[in-house]
Enzyme design. Structure first.
Site, PDB file in Angstrom:
ATOM      1  N   ARG A 175     -45.510   7.828  76.904  1.00  0.00           N
ATOM      2  CA  ARG A 175     -44.167   8.426  76.987  1.00  0.00           C
ATOM      3  C   ARG A 175     -43.029   7.464  76.619  1.00  0.00           C
ATOM      4  O   ARG A 175     -41.937   7.539  77.190  1.00  0.00           O
ATOM      5  CB  ARG A 175     -43.909   9.017  78.392  1.00  0.00           C
ATOM      6  CG  ARG A 175     -44.879  10.098  78.808  1.00  0.00           C
ATOM      7  CD  ARG A 175     -44.899  11.311  77.880  1.00  0.00           C
ATOM      8  NE  ARG A 175     -46.061  12.118  78.166  1.00  0.00           N
ATOM      9  CZ  ARG A 175     -47.206  12.019  77.454  1.00  0.00           C
ATOM     10  NH1 ARG A 175     -47.300  11.216  76.414  1.00  0.00           N
ATOM     11  NH2 ARG A 175     -48.233  12.771  77.768  1.00  0.00           N
ATOM     12  N   SER A 224     -42.195  17.063  83.537  1.00  0.00           N
ATOM     13  CA  SER A 224     -42.621  16.035  84.501  1.00  0.00           C
ATOM     14  C   SER A 224     -41.465  15.087  84.800  1.00  0.00           C
ATOM     15  O   SER A 224     -40.912  14.476  83.882  1.00  0.00           O
ATOM     16  CB  SER A 224     -43.778  15.217  83.933  1.00  0.00           C
ATOM     17  OG  SER A 224     -44.886  16.049  83.756  1.00  0.00           O
ATOM     18  N   GLU A 297     -39.890   9.830  83.997  1.00  0.00           N
ATOM     19  CA  GLU A 297     -40.196  10.246  82.620  1.00  0.00           C
ATOM     20  C   GLU A 297     -38.941  10.892  82.028  1.00  0.00           C
ATOM     21  O   GLU A 297     -38.617  10.673  80.866  1.00  0.00           O
ATOM     22  CB  GLU A 297     -41.373  11.231  82.608  1.00  0.00           C
ATOM     23  CG  GLU A 297     -41.707  11.692  81.201  1.00  0.00           C
ATOM     24  CD  GLU A 297     -43.038  12.425  81.089  1.00  0.00           C
ATOM     25  OE1 GLU A 297     -43.980  12.095  81.848  1.00  0.00           O
ATOM     26  OE2 GLU A 297     -43.129  13.331  80.251  1.00  0.00           O
TER      27      GLU A 297
END
Ligand SMILES: Cc1cc2nc3c(=O)[nH]c(=O)nc-3n(C[C@H](O)[C@H](O)[C@H](O)COP(=O)(O)OP(=O)(O)OC[C@H]3O[C@@H](n4cnc5c(N)ncnc54)[C@H](O)[C@@H]3O)c2cc1C
Length: 302
Positions: A175, A224, A297
């Site tokens: 990510r 998320s 995130e």
């Protein structure tokens, strides 16, 4: 930040330039205050012209589909740039290679690949972002990420210089990627493998079903909230949250999704501060119970 001369100098631009523009509608959370400048370039020339005029006088934030960002309710002291539809072109370079503008939605790229019998893009049908956001976040699911399909990125820096970066010069991690924050991605070249359309279609249906079983749909969320803490434990972040946080916790209208506890949702008119309190509350509880530090995130923009 003084924007008086910008207001004067952009009068002959064809692109949309708005001042004190409301950011709420630009993002999935449906949260945020105003930005001093909102710029939607219609052409690369106008993007270059604007960046030269702006000349790094304040902050620059580039927004894609807004599915991973949480904006503060305060005024953003700079410019938010959203590429217009003109940056959403998609075409076939050869029978396994696709070039897509940064504004192309991941699911459109996945469909385009399917229509052209190119496999490897199926996972993109489950991510609600755009190509630009996907590059920045190295987005992925079901064990596939952008880094598996991308071969080069075309970008422009904050002073208007355009260049191409091959992926062997980019470090993609879970990510994130190490491309400078002052770059705006314009387009990317992707490569897959020849695969029958029917097989691709079946895989897309199966991935979408799996995703639908575990994650909420049609809610105001950024997906998320935290990354899985891969280097600290084998446990997934949702397991850590369920061990540490009592269900039903909320701050104002910022709450934890009942379907997936790592998805935080705006139940109505949640404020940025409510969402931040919820984030910090969960982070502290997980630290207290498990000793594990969670990293965000989602991207906070203040
Ligand atoms: C319901 C839901 C499900 C999700 N599921 C997943 C999932 O399965 N896997 C996953 O990885 N993510 C998932 N996400 C998160 C999100 O969709 C991805 O991170 C997505 O790639 C973000 O793309 P975006 O265009 O929305 O970017 P934005 O949210 O608009 O921006 C994200 C970041 O990318 C940068 N950025 C965007 N465009 C550009 C550009 N052109 N140039 C430079 N920087 C740019 C922004 O500055 C910001 O830092 C989910 C989100 C939601 C709401």
């Amino acid at each position: 930040m003084n924007i008086g001369d910008i207001e004067k100098n952009v009068k002959n631009f064809n692109s949309k330039i708005l001042f004190y523009y409301e950011l709420k509608k630009t993002n999935w959370f449906n949260i945020g205050g105003k930005t001093k400048i909102f710029f939607k370039p219609e052409t690369l020339q106008e993007l270059i012209g604007f960046l030269k005029l702006y000349n790094e006088r304040g902050k620059i934030f580039i927004i894609g589909a807004g599915s991973n960002v949480l904006f503060s309710d305060n005024i953003f002291n700079g410019v938010v740039i959203k590429l217009s539809k003109k940056f959403s072109k998609i075409s076939l370079l050869n029978n396994t290679t696709i070039i897509a503008g940064s504004g192309v939605l991941d699911k459109s790229l996945s469909e385009f690949a399917m229509e052209n019998n190119i496999g490897g893009f199926e996972f993109l049908s489950c991510i609600p972002g755009s190509v630009g956001g996907g590059i920045r976040m190295n987005s992925g699911c079901f064990k596939r990420e952008f880094k598996n399909i991308i071969i080069s990125v075309q970008a422009i820096d904050s002073l208007g210089k355009v260049f191409t970066i091959p992926t062997n010069k980019i470090n993609f991690e879970y990510r994130k990627c190490d491309l400078s924050d002052n770059l705006i991605f314009l387009s990317a070249t992707f490569m897959g493998q020849i695969k029958e359309k029917n097989k691709i279609q079946q895989e897309i249906i199966s991935l979408k079903n799996k995703k639908g079983l575990s994650q909420p749909t049609k809610v105001k969320t950024g997906g998320s909230t935290f990354k899985n803490p891969l280097n600290q434990t084998d446990k997934k972040v949702w397991e850590l949250i369920s061990e540490s946080v009592t269900s039903g916790i909320h701050f104002g209208e910022a709450a934890i999704s009942e379907k997936h506890n790592n998805f935080f949702v705006n139940k109505g008119n949640a404020k940025y501060e409510d969402m931040k309190k919820l984030i910090n509350y969960v982070k502290d509880k997980v630290m207290l119970k498990t000793g594990i530090k969670l990293d965000l995130e989602i991207i906070l923009v203040e």
